[in-house]
Design a protein around this motif. Structure first.
Motif, PDB file in Angstrom:
ATOM      1  N   UNK A  38       0.813  -1.213   0.000  1.00  0.00           N
ATOM      2  CA  UNK A  38       0.000   0.000   0.000  1.00  0.00           C
ATOM      3  C   UNK A  38       0.842   1.256   0.000  1.00  0.00           C
ATOM      4  N   UNK A  39       1.943   1.244   0.731  1.00  0.00           N
ATOM      5  CA  UNK A  39       2.852   2.390   0.735  1.00  0.00           C
ATOM      6  C   UNK A  39       3.461   2.637  -0.628  1.00  0.00           C
ATOM      7  N   UNK A  40       3.790   1.565  -1.341  1.00  0.00           N
ATOM      8  CA  UNK A  40       4.328   1.709  -2.697  1.00  0.00           C
ATOM      9  C   UNK A  40       3.281   2.308  -3.627  1.00  0.00           C
ATOM     10  N   UNK A  41       2.060   1.817  -3.525  1.00  0.00           N
ATOM     11  CA  UNK A  41       0.987   2.303  -4.400  1.00  0.00           C
ATOM     12  C   UNK A  41       0.674   3.775  -4.113  1.00  0.00           C
ATOM     13  N   UNK A  42       0.526   4.113  -2.845  1.00  0.00           N
ATOM     14  CA  UNK A  42       0.146   5.485  -2.484  1.00  0.00           C
ATOM     15  C   UNK A  42       1.278   6.472  -2.741  1.00  0.00           C
ATOM     16  N   UNK A  46       0.617   6.065  -9.539  1.00  0.00           N
ATOM     17  CA  UNK A  46       0.438   5.856 -10.973  1.00  0.00           C
ATOM     18  C   UNK A  46       0.104   4.382 -11.220  1.00  0.00           C
ATOM     19  N   UNK A  47      -0.276   4.079 -12.434  1.00  0.00           N
ATOM     20  CA  UNK A  47      -0.753   2.735 -12.759  1.00  0.00           C
ATOM     21  C   UNK A  47       0.357   1.691 -12.652  1.00  0.00           C
ATOM     22  N   UNK A  48       1.550   2.046 -13.043  1.00  0.00           N
ATOM     23  CA  UNK A  48       2.667   1.095 -12.974  1.00  0.00           C
ATOM     24  C   UNK A  48       2.951   0.684 -11.533  1.00  0.00           C
ATOM     25  N   UNK A  49       3.001   1.636 -10.638  1.00  0.00           N
ATOM     26  CA  UNK A  49       3.251   1.329  -9.227  1.00  0.00           C
ATOM     27  C   UNK A  49       2.105   0.528  -8.633  1.00  0.00           C
ATOM     28  N   UNK A  50       0.882   0.795  -9.081  1.00  0.00           N
ATOM     29  CA  UNK A  50      -0.269   0.033  -8.588  1.00  0.00           C
ATOM     30  C   UNK A  50      -0.167  -1.420  -9.009  1.00  0.00           C
ATOM     31  N   UNK A  51       0.176  -1.658 -10.253  1.00  0.00           N
ATOM     32  CA  UNK A  51       0.310  -3.033 -10.745  1.00  0.00           C
ATOM     33  C   UNK A  51       1.454  -3.740 -10.028  1.00  0.00           C
ATOM     34  N   UNK A  52       2.570  -3.076  -9.853  1.00  0.00           N
ATOM     35  CA  UNK A  52       3.713  -3.684  -9.158  1.00  0.00           C
ATOM     36  C   UNK A  52       3.373  -3.939  -7.693  1.00  0.00           C
ATOM     37  N   UNK A  53       2.714  -2.980  -7.042  1.00  0.00           N
ATOM     38  CA  UNK A  53       2.330  -3.158  -5.643  1.00  0.00           C
ATOM     39  C   UNK A  53       1.363  -4.312  -5.446  1.00  0.00           C
ATOM     40  N   UNK A  57       2.139  -7.793  -3.479  1.00  0.00           N
ATOM     41  CA  UNK A  57       1.251  -8.219  -2.400  1.00  0.00           C
ATOM     42  C   UNK A  57       0.702  -9.626  -2.646  1.00  0.00           C
ATOM     43  N   UNK A  58       0.340  -9.939  -3.889  1.00  0.00           N
ATOM     44  CA  UNK A  58      -0.174 -11.274  -4.210  1.00  0.00           C
ATOM     45  C   UNK A  58       0.899 -12.350  -3.993  1.00  0.00           C
ATOM     46  N   UNK A  59       2.121 -12.037  -4.369  1.00  0.00           N
ATOM     47  CA  UNK A  59       3.213 -12.996  -4.140  1.00  0.00           C
ATOM     48  C   UNK A  59       3.418 -13.200  -2.640  1.00  0.00           C
ATOM     49  N   UNK A  60       3.371 -12.116  -1.878  1.00  0.00           N
ATOM     50  CA  UNK A  60       3.520 -12.219  -0.414  1.00  0.00           C
ATOM     51  C   UNK A  60       2.374 -13.018   0.200  1.00  0.00           C
ATOM     52  N   UNK A  61       1.152 -12.771  -0.251  1.00  0.00           N
ATOM     53  CA  UNK A  61       0.001 -13.504   0.271  1.00  0.00           C
ATOM     54  C   UNK A  61       0.142 -14.992  -0.010  1.00  0.00           C
TER      55      UNK A  61
END
Length: 104
Positions: A38-42, A46-53, A57-61
């Motif tokens: 969430x910190x990376x996204x916020x 931008x869209x790139x950071x949202x996709x990467x974030x 997160x999915x890999x961590x989950x």
């Protein structure tokens, strides 16, 4: 010895001893991964950071769920193992002869 019928049965509430989990993973680690993603996204907004974030997160989950499936309190066990690492000597088998005496 008492017969099994005369023993008192005490109900044991399951919620009192089950591990604290969120979405199938350890609570602290899941919340930390959510905070980092969430910190990376916020911070980038931008869209790139949202996709990467979201991908991070999915890999961590996935990893944390697999870890909790093996042992629900694995991180606490690992931290305790690090704490007591100096206490237990690295001997491979009980009949191994030490080259130097162990002093405690």
């Amino acid at each position: 010895m008492d017969a099994p019928e005369s023993r008192r049965m005490t109900p044991f509430q399951r919620a009192l001893h089950r591990p604290q989990q969120i979405m199938g993973g350890e609570r602290e680690l899941m919340l930390t991964s959510m905070l980092i993603a969430g910190g990376l996204i916020v911070s980038a907004l931008n869209l790139t950071a949202t996709v990467i974030g979201v991908a991070i997160w999915m890999v961590c989950v996935h990893g944390l769920r697999q870890m909790a499936k093996a042992d629900p309190v694995m991180s606490k066990v690992y931290l305790r193992q690090l704490k007591y690492g100096h206490y237990y000597g690295p001997f491979s088998r009980p009949f191994r002869v030490a080259k130097s005496p162990r002093i405690y």
